[in-house]
Design an enzyme around this catalytic site. Structure first.
Site, mmCIF file in Angstrom:
data_model
loop_
_atom_site.group_PDB
_atom_site.id
_atom_site.type_symbol
_atom_site.label_atom_id
_atom_site.label_comp_id
_atom_site.label_asym_id
_atom_site.label_seq_id
_atom_site.Cartn_x
_atom_site.Cartn_y
_atom_site.Cartn_z
ATOM 1 N N ASN A 79 -2.013 21.198 -18.782
ATOM 2 C CA ASN A 79 -2.438 20.459 -19.969
ATOM 3 C C ASN A 79 -2.482 21.337 -21.213
ATOM 4 O OD1 ASN A 79 -2.751 18.144 -18.458
ATOM 5 N ND2 ASN A 79 -4.872 18.627 -17.932
ATOM 6 N N ARG A 136 0.818 -1.234 0.000
ATOM 7 C CA ARG A 136 0.000 0.000 0.000
ATOM 8 C C ARG A 136 0.841 1.268 0.000
ATOM 9 N NH1 ARG A 136 -2.408 -3.173 3.802
ATOM 10 N NH2 ARG A 136 -4.239 -4.286 3.049
ATOM 11 N N GLU A 187 7.915 21.096 -23.097
ATOM 12 C CA GLU A 187 7.283 21.277 -21.776
ATOM 13 C C GLU A 187 7.899 22.478 -21.051
ATOM 14 O OE1 GLU A 187 4.678 19.459 -20.962
ATOM 15 O OE2 GLU A 187 4.854 17.539 -22.020
ATOM 16 N N HIS A 205 -2.154 19.989 -24.696
ATOM 17 C CA HIS A 205 -2.175 18.533 -24.579
ATOM 18 C C HIS A 205 -3.399 17.861 -25.202
ATOM 19 C CE1 HIS A 205 1.398 19.005 -22.231
ATOM 20 N NE2 HIS A 205 1.465 17.720 -21.929
ATOM 21 N N LYS A 262 6.363 24.164 -11.869
ATOM 22 C CA LYS A 262 5.539 22.983 -11.617
ATOM 23 C C LYS A 262 5.262 22.853 -10.123
ATOM 24 C CE LYS A 262 4.253 18.392 -12.742
ATOM 25 N NZ LYS A 262 4.377 17.224 -13.562
ATOM 26 N N HIS A 313 6.046 12.650 -27.419
ATOM 27 C CA HIS A 313 5.019 13.416 -26.711
ATOM 28 C C HIS A 313 5.265 14.928 -26.808
ATOM 29 C CE1 HIS A 313 2.199 14.595 -23.617
ATOM 30 N NE2 HIS A 313 3.188 15.160 -22.947
ATOM 31 N N HIS A 368 -2.473 15.093 -27.584
ATOM 32 C CA HIS A 368 -2.896 13.700 -27.403
ATOM 33 C C HIS A 368 -3.644 13.199 -28.629
ATOM 34 C CE1 HIS A 368 -2.702 14.077 -22.747
ATOM 35 N NE2 HIS A 368 -1.555 13.649 -23.260
ATOM 36 N N LYS A 405 2.414 12.041 -9.988
ATOM 37 C CA LYS A 405 1.546 11.204 -10.840
ATOM 38 C C LYS A 405 2.343 9.987 -11.277
ATOM 39 C CE LYS A 405 -1.650 14.466 -12.982
ATOM 40 N NZ LYS A 405 -2.093 15.019 -14.286
ATOM 41 N N GLU A 430 -5.188 17.873 -9.038
ATOM 42 C CA GLU A 430 -5.775 18.380 -10.276
ATOM 43 C C GLU A 430 -7.265 18.659 -10.178
ATOM 44 O OE1 GLU A 430 -3.929 16.842 -13.778
ATOM 45 O OE2 GLU A 430 -5.568 17.487 -15.065
ATOM 46 N N ARG A 464 -4.072 23.000 -11.689
ATOM 47 C CA ARG A 464 -3.119 22.042 -12.277
ATOM 48 C C ARG A 464 -3.483 21.712 -13.731
ATOM 49 N NH1 ARG A 464 -0.179 16.897 -9.215
ATOM 50 N NH2 ARG A 464 1.039 16.253 -11.015
HETATM 51 N N1 LIG Z 1 4.055 11.524 -14.220
HETATM 52 C C1 LIG Z 1 3.953 12.636 -14.884
HETATM 53 O O1 LIG Z 1 3.561 13.672 -14.364
HETATM 54 C C2 LIG Z 1 4.355 12.637 -16.323
HETATM 55 C C3 LIG Z 1 4.491 13.844 -16.999
HETATM 56 C C4 LIG Z 1 4.926 13.823 -18.318
HETATM 57 C C5 LIG Z 1 5.197 12.603 -18.938
HETATM 58 N N2 LIG Z 1 5.042 11.452 -18.240
HETATM 59 C C6 LIG Z 1 5.349 10.160 -18.865
HETATM 60 O O2 LIG Z 1 6.725 10.139 -19.184
HETATM 61 C C7 LIG Z 1 6.949 9.274 -20.293
HETATM 62 C C8 LIG Z 1 7.861 9.956 -21.271
HETATM 63 O O3 LIG Z 1 9.089 10.225 -20.626
HETATM 64 P P1 LIG Z 1 10.437 10.448 -21.443
HETATM 65 O O4 LIG Z 1 10.192 11.465 -22.482
HETATM 66 O O5 LIG Z 1 11.490 10.665 -20.444
HETATM 67 O O6 LIG Z 1 10.594 9.072 -22.233
HETATM 68 P P2 LIG Z 1 11.444 7.741 -21.924
HETATM 69 O O7 LIG Z 1 11.442 7.424 -20.506
HETATM 70 O O8 LIG Z 1 10.951 6.720 -22.875
HETATM 71 O O9 LIG Z 1 12.929 8.182 -22.350
HETATM 72 C C9 LIG Z 1 13.196 8.497 -23.696
HETATM 73 C C10 LIG Z 1 14.367 7.654 -24.239
HETATM 74 O O10 LIG Z 1 15.607 8.172 -23.719
HETATM 75 C C11 LIG Z 1 16.343 7.132 -23.098
HETATM 76 N N3 LIG Z 1 17.122 7.776 -22.051
HETATM 77 C C12 LIG Z 1 16.728 8.144 -20.813
HETATM 78 N N4 LIG Z 1 17.695 8.853 -20.214
HETATM 79 C C13 LIG Z 1 18.732 8.907 -21.068
HETATM 80 C C14 LIG Z 1 20.015 9.514 -21.014
HETATM 81 N N5 LIG Z 1 20.397 10.243 -19.958
HETATM 82 N N6 LIG Z 1 20.848 9.375 -22.061
HETATM 83 C C15 LIG Z 1 20.433 8.680 -23.170
HETATM 84 N N7 LIG Z 1 19.225 8.109 -23.288
HETATM 85 C C16 LIG Z 1 18.388 8.222 -22.249
HETATM 86 C C17 LIG Z 1 15.297 6.170 -22.638
HETATM 87 O O11 LIG Z 1 15.821 4.905 -22.391
HETATM 88 C C18 LIG Z 1 14.324 6.209 -23.819
HETATM 89 O O12 LIG Z 1 14.799 5.409 -24.857
HETATM 90 C C19 LIG Z 1 5.585 8.950 -20.852
HETATM 91 O O13 LIG Z 1 5.243 7.627 -20.506
HETATM 92 C C20 LIG Z 1 4.652 9.929 -20.162
HETATM 93 O O14 LIG Z 1 3.359 9.415 -19.978
HETATM 94 C C21 LIG Z 1 4.636 11.443 -16.955
HETATM 95 ZN ZN LIG Z 2 3.193 16.624 -21.398
#
Ligand SMILES: NC(=O)c1ccc[n+]([C@@H]2O[C@H](COP(=O)([O-])OP(=O)(O)OC[C@H]3O[C@@H](n4cnc5c(N)ncnc54)[C@H](O)[C@@H]3O)[C@@H](O)[C@H]2O)c1
Ligand SMILES: [Zn+2]
Length: 367
Positions: free
Chosen positions: A242, A118, A182, A245, A224, A262, A249, A140, A234, A238
């Site tokens: 978006n 939990r 972003e 977005h 943020k 993204h 999306h 999140k 949210e 918050r």
């Molecule tokens: N929780 C939240 O508030 C929130 C907000 C925005 C996005 N997200 C989520 O985040 C995800 C996208 O994150 P992302 O853009 O980081 O994508 P990702 O985690 O897929 O990373 C992008 C690529 O870069 C590689 N990578 C990571 N760090 C590296 C480094 N230092 N050097 C070289 N390569 C590296 C990864 O292995 C991957 O291939 C989505 O799933 C999205 O839904 C969550």
């Molecule tokens: Zn985003």
């Protein structure tokens, strides 16, 4: 090293920012409890940064769990693999999990930490620009379902976020630029001085000059943090995060998540939302152009691909609509640095603006 405090009603936690923090033993010592420690990373990031993090954890003998790379693996299978690992290593309520990687690793690891017994302690070591300025802060966590992105998840705040800016050295340009979308968003929705600073520092940022990177990450996390502190779950403000977005999306869905990262889809979405605001007379002429110019300088797309199906985009937007009882909720602008929540946009009006945003590069009228 700089520290930003995320001040929530329920708890508060620090975000640390600086070069080489992954191997900073005194930093980790402050936030690692007595129980067992599990590091979750992926097959791309682990070879690059696992040793640095392990040296920061010194004598804690962390266990390591490596997941496959990429969004397609943000699934319940990968999530339950992390839980299996925690069970097998005999983790108790005093255990902690550290996510080392981009947003995918952070989201899935956070959700596993939210569920195990939990909820156990969770720490973020984000390694992409997007994860550093956005995903790692705010609590999140989620995994995807076949029927939709991030459909299953929980709010689970980290105990600390450790941003080692040196990890950005190895990040591909396209991923870096996607994170910049972003970053620009924070300027557009609530920080006009930051937007102006970005306009003035494009060259430093694109050459990843350390001081410029640290300033932009600091300012993004601060923005943020302020929003999340005001509205953790949210219920109101918050939603401004978006901005761009809904369109983003829709574009991601219409292109089956294969054409755009993204952040790239969000860049197009922000320009489309700005254009809608401008066409309604909410903000002055030229606002869209200014945003679009900045995004372009960060190597981001700003027009909807010419071959896009308007029907597909409309369907994807309609799906979005079902999520809000009162209608299609969009974030619009009254100026740079001033965003509002708008609930009365008509789909036809939106389609008209999207048509206007269709790629016109071929006609030689690139914005
Ligand atoms: N929780 C939240 O508030 C929130 C907000 C925005 C996005 N997200 C989520 O985040 C995800 C996208 O994150 P992302 O853009 O980081 O994508 P990702 O985690 O897929 O990373 C992008 C690529 O870069 C590689 N990578 C990571 N760090 C590296 C480094 N230092 N050097 C070289 N390569 C590296 C990864 O292995 C991957 O291939 C989505 O799933 C999205 O839904 C969550
Ligand atoms: Zn985003």
């Amino acid at each position: 090293m700089q520290t930003i405090k995320i001040d929530l009603a329920s708890n508060a936690y620090p975000v640390y920012l600086g070069q080489g923090l992954l191997s900073d033993q005194s930093l980790w010592q402050r936030h690692i409890g007595a129980g067992k420690t599990l590091i979750v990373s992926n097959e791309v990031v682990a070879p690059l940064y696992l040793d640095a993090l392990k040296s920061g954890l010194n004598d804690r003998n962390p266990e390591v769990h490596i997941i496959p790379d990429g969004e397609p693996f943000k699934t319940s299978e990968t999530w339950s693999g992390i839980l299996d690992k925690l069970v097998v290593m005999g983790a108790r309520r005093d255990a902690q999990v550290i996510a080392l990687g981009g947003g995918v690793v952070g989201d899935i690891t956070g959700f596993a930490a939210a569920c195990y017994m939990r909820g156990i302690r969770f720490l973020q070591a984000p390694t992409t620009l997007l994860a550093q300025v956005d995903a790692s802060v705010g609590g999140k966590t989620a995994i995807n379902h076949q029927k939709g992105k991030n459909l299953i998840g929980a709010f689970h705040q980290p105990a600390a976020v450790v941003i080692d800016t040196a990890t950005l050295d190895s990040l591909e340009a396209r991923e870096f630029n996607a994170g910049m979308a972003e970053v620009v968003k924070y300027g557009v929705i609530r920080d006009p001085l930051f937007f102006q600073w970005l306009e003035e520092h494009v060259v430093d940022i694109n050459s990843r000059e350390v001081a410029a990177l640290e300033h932009l990450i600091y300012q993004s996390v601060l923005n943020k943090a302020e929003i999340v502190a005001e509205d953790e779950k949210e219920a109101g403000v918050r939603a401004l995060l978006n901005f761009g977005h809904s369109f983003g999306h829709a574009l991601e869905a219409e292109t089956r998540y294969s054409k755009f990262l993204h952040g790239e889809a969000v860049a197009i979405g922000m320009v489309t939302a700005a254009r809608l605001s401008e066409s309604r007379g909410l903000c002055s002429q030229g606002t869209t152009g200014r945003i679009s110019k900045l995004l372009t300088r960060f190597g981001l797309p700003v027009t909807i691909p010419a071959e896009s199906s308007m029907e597909g985009l409309r369907d994807a937007l309609d799906l979005d609509k079902k999520a809000v009882a009162s209608g299609l909720r969009l974030i619009l602008l009254t100026g740079i640095g001033k965003a509002i929540i708008n609930d009365d946009s008509h789909p036809d009006e939106i389609i008209a603006v999207m048509k206007h945003s269709l790629g016109r590069e071929r006609a030689g009228t690139k914005e």
